[in-house]
Every structure is written in structure tokens, then in C-alpha cells.
Design a protein around this motif. Structure first.
Motif, PDB file in Angstrom:
ATOM      1  N   GLY A  36     152.733  -2.164 115.756  1.00  0.00           N
ATOM      2  CA  GLY A  36     152.669  -2.125 114.304  1.00  0.00           C
ATOM      3  C   GLY A  36     154.021  -2.280 113.639  1.00  0.00           C
ATOM      4  O   GLY A  36     154.101  -2.664 112.469  1.00  0.00           O
ATOM      5  N   HIS A  39     158.622  -6.972 114.310  1.00  0.00           N
ATOM      6  CA  HIS A  39     159.193  -7.706 113.182  1.00  0.00           C
ATOM      7  C   HIS A  39     159.036  -9.215 113.320  1.00  0.00           C
ATOM      8  O   HIS A  39     159.347  -9.955 112.387  1.00  0.00           O
ATOM      9  CB  HIS A  39     160.685  -7.350 113.031  1.00  0.00           C
ATOM     10  CG  HIS A  39     161.495  -7.655 114.254  1.00  0.00           C
ATOM     11  ND1 HIS A  39     161.515  -6.820 115.360  1.00  0.00           N
ATOM     12  CD2 HIS A  39     162.301  -8.710 114.563  1.00  0.00           C
ATOM     13  CE1 HIS A  39     162.313  -7.333 116.291  1.00  0.00           C
ATOM     14  NE2 HIS A  39     162.785  -8.474 115.838  1.00  0.00           N
ATOM     15  N   ILE A 100     140.225  -3.397 107.542  1.00  0.00           N
ATOM     16  CA  ILE A 100     141.657  -3.079 107.525  1.00  0.00           C
ATOM     17  C   ILE A 100     142.468  -4.177 106.852  1.00  0.00           C
ATOM     18  O   ILE A 100     143.310  -3.907 105.986  1.00  0.00           O
ATOM     19  CB  ILE A 100     142.155  -2.824 108.959  1.00  0.00           C
ATOM     20  CG1 ILE A 100     141.573  -1.506 109.491  1.00  0.00           C
ATOM     21  CG2 ILE A 100     143.679  -2.778 109.006  1.00  0.00           C
ATOM     22  CD1 ILE A 100     141.860  -1.255 110.955  1.00  0.00           C
ATOM     23  N   VAL A 101     142.225  -5.443 107.227  1.00  0.00           N
ATOM     24  CA  VAL A 101     143.035  -6.519 106.645  1.00  0.00           C
ATOM     25  C   VAL A 101     142.655  -6.783 105.197  1.00  0.00           C
ATOM     26  O   VAL A 101     143.432  -7.381 104.443  1.00  0.00           O
ATOM     27  CB  VAL A 101     142.904  -7.814 107.475  1.00  0.00           C
ATOM     28  CG1 VAL A 101     143.411  -7.604 108.885  1.00  0.00           C
ATOM     29  CG2 VAL A 101     141.475  -8.328 107.488  1.00  0.00           C
ATOM     30  N   THR A 102     141.456  -6.336 104.779  1.00  0.00           N
ATOM     31  CA  THR A 102     141.047  -6.521 103.388  1.00  0.00           C
ATOM     32  C   THR A 102     141.655  -5.458 102.491  1.00  0.00           C
ATOM     33  O   THR A 102     142.110  -5.746 101.380  1.00  0.00           O
ATOM     34  CB  THR A 102     139.512  -6.490 103.267  1.00  0.00           C
ATOM     35  OG1 THR A 102     138.955  -7.553 104.056  1.00  0.00           O
ATOM     36  CG2 THR A 102     139.080  -6.672 101.811  1.00  0.00           C
ATOM     37  N   TRP A 103     141.687  -4.219 102.954  1.00  0.00           N
ATOM     38  CA  TRP A 103     142.105  -3.107 102.101  1.00  0.00           C
ATOM     39  C   TRP A 103     143.453  -2.512 102.483  1.00  0.00           C
ATOM     40  O   TRP A 103     144.070  -1.824 101.665  1.00  0.00           O
ATOM     41  CB  TRP A 103     141.051  -1.997 102.144  1.00  0.00           C
ATOM     42  CG  TRP A 103     139.702  -2.463 101.695  1.00  0.00           C
ATOM     43  CD1 TRP A 103     138.615  -2.704 102.482  1.00  0.00           C
ATOM     44  CD2 TRP A 103     139.283  -2.783 100.363  1.00  0.00           C
ATOM     45  NE1 TRP A 103     137.546  -3.150 101.737  1.00  0.00           N
ATOM     46  CE2 TRP A 103     137.932  -3.199 100.417  1.00  0.00           C
ATOM     47  CE3 TRP A 103     139.933  -2.751  99.121  1.00  0.00           C
ATOM     48  CZ2 TRP A 103     137.218  -3.575  99.290  1.00  0.00           C
ATOM     49  CZ3 TRP A 103     139.211  -3.133  97.997  1.00  0.00           C
ATOM     50  CH2 TRP A 103     137.874  -3.532  98.086  1.00  0.00           C
ATOM     51  N   LEU A 104     143.925  -2.760 103.707  1.00  0.00           N
ATOM     52  CA  LEU A 104     145.201  -2.195 104.140  1.00  0.00           C
ATOM     53  C   LEU A 104     146.127  -3.320 104.596  1.00  0.00           C
ATOM     54  O   LEU A 104     146.093  -4.414 104.060  1.00  0.00           O
ATOM     55  CB  LEU A 104     144.967  -1.174 105.272  1.00  0.00           C
ATOM     56  CG  LEU A 104     144.109   0.053 104.913  1.00  0.00           C
ATOM     57  CD1 LEU A 104     143.808   0.870 106.158  1.00  0.00           C
ATOM     58  CD2 LEU A 104     144.794   0.907 103.851  1.00  0.00           C
ATOM     59  N   ASP A 105     146.956  -3.041 105.589  1.00  0.00           N
ATOM     60  CA  ASP A 105     147.908  -4.009 106.120  1.00  0.00           C
ATOM     61  C   ASP A 105     147.550  -4.288 107.575  1.00  0.00           C
ATOM     62  O   ASP A 105     146.979  -3.441 108.265  1.00  0.00           O
ATOM     63  CB  ASP A 105     149.329  -3.448 106.017  1.00  0.00           C
ATOM     64  CG  ASP A 105     150.370  -4.463 106.444  1.00  0.00           C
ATOM     65  OD1 ASP A 105     150.654  -5.386 105.660  1.00  0.00           O
ATOM     66  OD2 ASP A 105     150.879  -4.350 107.578  1.00  0.00           O
ATOM     67  N   TRP A 106     147.908  -5.478 108.082  1.00  0.00           N
ATOM     68  CA  TRP A 106     147.551  -5.840 109.457  1.00  0.00           C
ATOM     69  C   TRP A 106     148.131  -4.865 110.480  1.00  0.00           C
ATOM     70  O   TRP A 106     147.590  -4.717 111.583  1.00  0.00           O
ATOM     71  CB  TRP A 106     148.037  -7.250 109.782  1.00  0.00           C
ATOM     72  CG  TRP A 106     149.531  -7.401 109.863  1.00  0.00           C
ATOM     73  CD1 TRP A 106     150.362  -7.779 108.859  1.00  0.00           C
ATOM     74  CD2 TRP A 106     150.360  -7.170 111.005  1.00  0.00           C
ATOM     75  NE1 TRP A 106     151.664  -7.794 109.287  1.00  0.00           N
ATOM     76  CE2 TRP A 106     151.697  -7.433 110.606  1.00  0.00           C
ATOM     77  CE3 TRP A 106     150.123  -6.773 112.315  1.00  0.00           C
ATOM     78  CZ2 TRP A 106     152.776  -7.301 111.478  1.00  0.00           C
ATOM     79  CZ3 TRP A 106     151.194  -6.641 113.187  1.00  0.00           C
ATOM     80  CH2 TRP A 106     152.502  -6.903 112.776  1.00  0.00           C
ATOM     81  N   ARG A 107     149.231  -4.190 110.123  1.00  0.00           N
ATOM     82  CA  ARG A 107     149.859  -3.268 111.069  1.00  0.00           C
ATOM     83  C   ARG A 107     148.938  -2.104 111.415  1.00  0.00           C
ATOM     84  O   ARG A 107     149.044  -1.518 112.495  1.00  0.00           O
ATOM     85  CB  ARG A 107     151.184  -2.765 110.502  1.00  0.00           C
ATOM     86  CG  ARG A 107     152.180  -3.897 110.251  1.00  0.00           C
ATOM     87  CD  ARG A 107     153.475  -3.396 109.653  1.00  0.00           C
ATOM     88  NE  ARG A 107     154.347  -4.510 109.260  1.00  0.00           N
ATOM     89  CZ  ARG A 107     155.172  -5.139 110.091  1.00  0.00           C
ATOM     90  NH1 ARG A 107     155.250  -4.744 111.352  1.00  0.00           N
ATOM     91  NH2 ARG A 107     155.918  -6.145 109.673  1.00  0.00           N
ATOM     92  N   TRP A 108     148.033  -1.785 110.519  1.00  0.00           N
ATOM     93  CA  TRP A 108     147.096  -0.688 110.780  1.00  0.00           C
ATOM     94  C   TRP A 108     146.072  -1.064 111.845  1.00  0.00           C
ATOM     95  O   TRP A 108     145.372  -0.200 112.370  1.00  0.00           O
ATOM     96  CB  TRP A 108     146.394  -0.267 109.502  1.00  0.00           C
ATOM     97  CG  TRP A 108     147.284   0.561 108.621  1.00  0.00           C
ATOM     98  CD1 TRP A 108     148.018   0.147 107.555  1.00  0.00           C
ATOM     99  CD2 TRP A 108     147.541   1.962 108.765  1.00  0.00           C
ATOM    100  NE1 TRP A 108     148.721   1.192 107.021  1.00  0.00           N
ATOM    101  CE2 TRP A 108     148.446   2.316 107.741  1.00  0.00           C
ATOM    102  CE3 TRP A 108     147.104   2.947 109.657  1.00  0.00           C
ATOM    103  CZ2 TRP A 108     148.914   3.619 107.595  1.00  0.00           C
ATOM    104  CZ3 TRP A 108     147.580   4.230 109.504  1.00  0.00           C
ATOM    105  CH2 TRP A 108     148.457   4.562 108.490  1.00  0.00           C
ATOM    106  N   TRP A 111     148.015   0.736 114.476  1.00  0.00           N
ATOM    107  CA  TRP A 111     148.246   2.161 114.238  1.00  0.00           C
ATOM    108  C   TRP A 111     146.965   2.978 114.296  1.00  0.00           C
ATOM    109  O   TRP A 111     146.998   4.171 114.582  1.00  0.00           O
ATOM    110  CB  TRP A 111     148.931   2.352 112.881  1.00  0.00           C
ATOM    111  CG  TRP A 111     150.341   1.842 112.870  1.00  0.00           C
ATOM    112  CD1 TRP A 111     151.153   1.637 113.959  1.00  0.00           C
ATOM    113  CD2 TRP A 111     151.109   1.455 111.729  1.00  0.00           C
ATOM    114  NE1 TRP A 111     152.378   1.152 113.564  1.00  0.00           N
ATOM    115  CE2 TRP A 111     152.392   1.030 112.204  1.00  0.00           C
ATOM    116  CE3 TRP A 111     150.864   1.423 110.354  1.00  0.00           C
ATOM    117  CZ2 TRP A 111     153.399   0.594 111.342  1.00  0.00           C
ATOM    118  CZ3 TRP A 111     151.869   0.988 109.504  1.00  0.00           C
ATOM    119  CH2 TRP A 111     153.130   0.579 109.997  1.00  0.00           C
TER     120      TRP A 111
END
Length: 328
Positions: A36, A39, A100-108, A111
Motif C-alpha cells: 500500500g 511509490h 474500495i476503488v470507487t469510494w476509497l483509494d487503491w492502496r486500501w 491495507w
């Protein structure tokens, strides 16, 4: 995963099931967190390789623990439950990924593994009895190297075969080297007392039949949780969230099958059950591939549900040495 799966059983015998299982889950969790924070793409790829090493120890050792813990008369139902969970998880994954990718960030996407792994570690610590390892168990280092490198070359060559940008020579060399290494292991396994993969198991008809037929079935349907949401997004304009919701349909079918699997297995026997449900899964998957999901929604949904319903039954485990025509 291809590097460590062959040696996972020997490692479990040498260091103990619980210790190795705990180590694998801990490593998987830490690498997930690190993924997550990646870089760039090369860093993410390298971390994912290490994560695959940890994953290679989680699944086989977990199943080994089930096999050693369950009584013989409980083996079929125990493995059916393991297979059901292993089948549902990657199907639910695209839906959760879409959320997750709709409402948060791909890193989640990485995580989210941390709390699940912590829960697994707590349950292992509380309920799983420790088994002492046997340090006298010898590791077949030469065999591990041959199988690890051989399977890696084969996987790389087969993946490169379906990608643009790889020359035929590159693909051919990778596959040829993989085949030669596997042949080398076949020769090596006949000369050592405890090879990393015991090829003598293939002498059991029921094991051999379930292995090869199950592998063909796995190749045919194993890509569905990945290919279906990508196809719906790229080919039909679905959002990640809605594409993930469609992939939940086979999971619902698989979950409903859990309530019938053992009774049907006892009534039909292995041979008839595997044949009928394998045929049903193939028909449903073919039908879903032919239909346009927006033109025949109801039939499309029923086909995916029927595929999910038949799939865990078509992968039912075969007991050691049991004829395919018999029932448990």
C-alpha cells in the motif's frame, strides 16, 4: 507461489504447522501493508513477488492442518468447506475491490488485509494446537530448486504467450527451459529417498484422476473472477462496482450448494457427481460467454448462478485410494 508451494509440506513437517502458518500470515500482512505504500510499479511488483511467497505457505499449510485435524469420516465435508471458502473469496474480491476503488483509494486494496490477518492470527493463537516440528526431516534442496525454477519458467512462458511484446523465441526458450527442469526433477526424484514432491502418489488412480481432471477444470474457470469484471468494464462499460456485483452471483450459487454437497455426494457417488456437475458448470459458463449481459439479463444471471452452484461440487475431493464410482 510456484517456488514455495512444492516445499511447503516439508517445511511444515520440519518447523511445525502452527509456527509456519503463523509466520506465513504475519509475512503476508506486513507485505500487504508495504504494498500500500509502494511509490512506483517496480516496487509494487517486487513486493507482490514476496507476498506470493508468503501466500504459497498459507494455503497448502492451512489445508494440511485441516487434513490432520479432521477425522476420516469428516474429511469430505471438511475439505468441501475449505474449497467453498477458497472459491467464494476470489469471487467476492472483485466486488470489494470495486467498492474500495470507487469510494476509497487503491492502496486500501492491500491495507484491508491487515485486520483480516490480525483476526486470523488471534484465532490461530486461541484455537489451533501447536504441533512440534521434526528437525530430522530433510529438505530436498536440489528438488526444490528444480521444481521452483521449472514451474516459474513454465508460468512465465505461458503468461508471455498471451501478452503483446514478447517474441516467440523468448516464449519458446522459457517454456523449453521449464520443461527440461521438470524432466530433470523427474530423474532426480527417482534417485532420492524423500523428494520434495512424491511422484509415487500418481500411482493411485483416484488421486491421478482427480489431479489431472481438476487441473483442467481449474484452468478453465480459475480466471473467471479476474476476466469477468475486466470484460464487463472494458467490453460493456460497467463501473468497477457494478462489475464486482455481477461476480457475486457465482458466489451466491456456490454458497447455496454447501447445503446439498455432502448429501448429493453420498447419493450419486464421485464418478457420477463429478461428471454431471462438471458438465453443468461447463454448460452454464459457455452460456454466459455467448449471451450479452445487457440483452438477456435473467438468463445471464441464472447461468452464472448455475455455474457457481455446480463448481464446488465439480471440485469435490477424492479420498485416498477410493474408487471414483464409490460413495463415502
Amino acid at each position: 507461489m510456484t517456488v514455495l508451494i512444492p516445499v511447503s509440506g516439508k517445511l511444515a513437517e520440519r518447523y511445525g504447522d502452527k509456527a509456519l502458518f503463523t509466520l506465513a500470515i504475519s509475512a503476508f500482512m506486513l507485505i500487504s501493508v508495504a504494498c500500500g505504500f509502494a511509490h512506483n510499479a517496480p516496487a509494487l511488483i517486487a513486493l507482490r513477488f514476496i507476498q506470493g511467497l508468503a501466500g504459497a505457505l498459507m494455503a497448502p499449510v492451512g489445508r494440511l492442518i485441516v487434513l490432520r485435524s479432521a477425522a476420516k469420516h469428516e474429511l469430505v465435508e471438511a475439505m468441501a468447506l475449505v474449497i467453498l471458502l477458497a472459491m467464494i473469496a476470489p469471487v467476492i474480491g472483485p466486488f470489494l475491490g470495486g467498492v474500495i476503488v470507487t469510494w476509497l483509494d487503491w492502496r486500501w486494496l492491500f491495507w484491508v488485509n491487515a485486520p483480516l490477518c490480525l483476526l486470523a492470527l488471534a484465532l490461530i493463537s486461541r484455537f489451533l494446537p501447536a504441533t512440534a516440528g521434526d528437525r530430522s526431516v530433510r529438505l530436498d534442496k536440489t528438488g526444490s530448486a528444480l521444481t521452483g525454477l521449472g514451474f516459474t519458467c513454465l508460468v512465465y512462458g505461458l503468461v508471455a504467450l498471451g501478452e503483446v511484446g514478447h517474441s516467440p523465441l523468448q516464449v519458446g526458450v522459457a517454456v523449453a527451459v521449464g520443461v527440461l527442469l521438470i524432466i530433470g526433477y523427474r530423474i532426480h526424484a527417482g534417485r532420492v529417498r524423500a523428494p520434495v514432491l512424491s511422484l509415487s502418489l500418481l500411482k493411485l488412480y483416484s488421486f491421478r484422476a482427480s489431479l489431472f481432471s481438476g487441473s483442467v477444470f481449474r484452468i478453465a474457470v480459475g480466471g473467471l473472477p479476474f476476466l469477468l469484471p475486466v470484460t464487463l468494464q472494458k467490453g460493456y462499460g460497467y463501473s468497477p462496482l457494478y462489475a464486482g456485483m455481477v461476480v457475486l452471483i457465482p458466489a451466491a450459487g456456490g454458497l447455496s450448494m454447501k447445503f446439498f454437497s455432502t448429501r448429493l455426494l453420498r447419493k450419486l457417488g464421485y464418478r457420477n457427481g463429478l461428471a454431471l456437475h462438471g458438465l453443468l458448470a461447463g454448460i452454464c459458463l459457455t452460456l454466459a460467454g455467448i449471451l450479452h449481459p445487457q440483452d438477456a439479463v435473467i438468463i445471464y444471471v441464472l447461468a452464472l448462478f448455475g455455474f457457481g452452484w455446480a463448481r464446488p461440487r465439480a471440485r469435490a475431493p477424492v479420498a485416498r485410494g477410493m474408487p471414483l464410482s464409490s460413495a463415502p
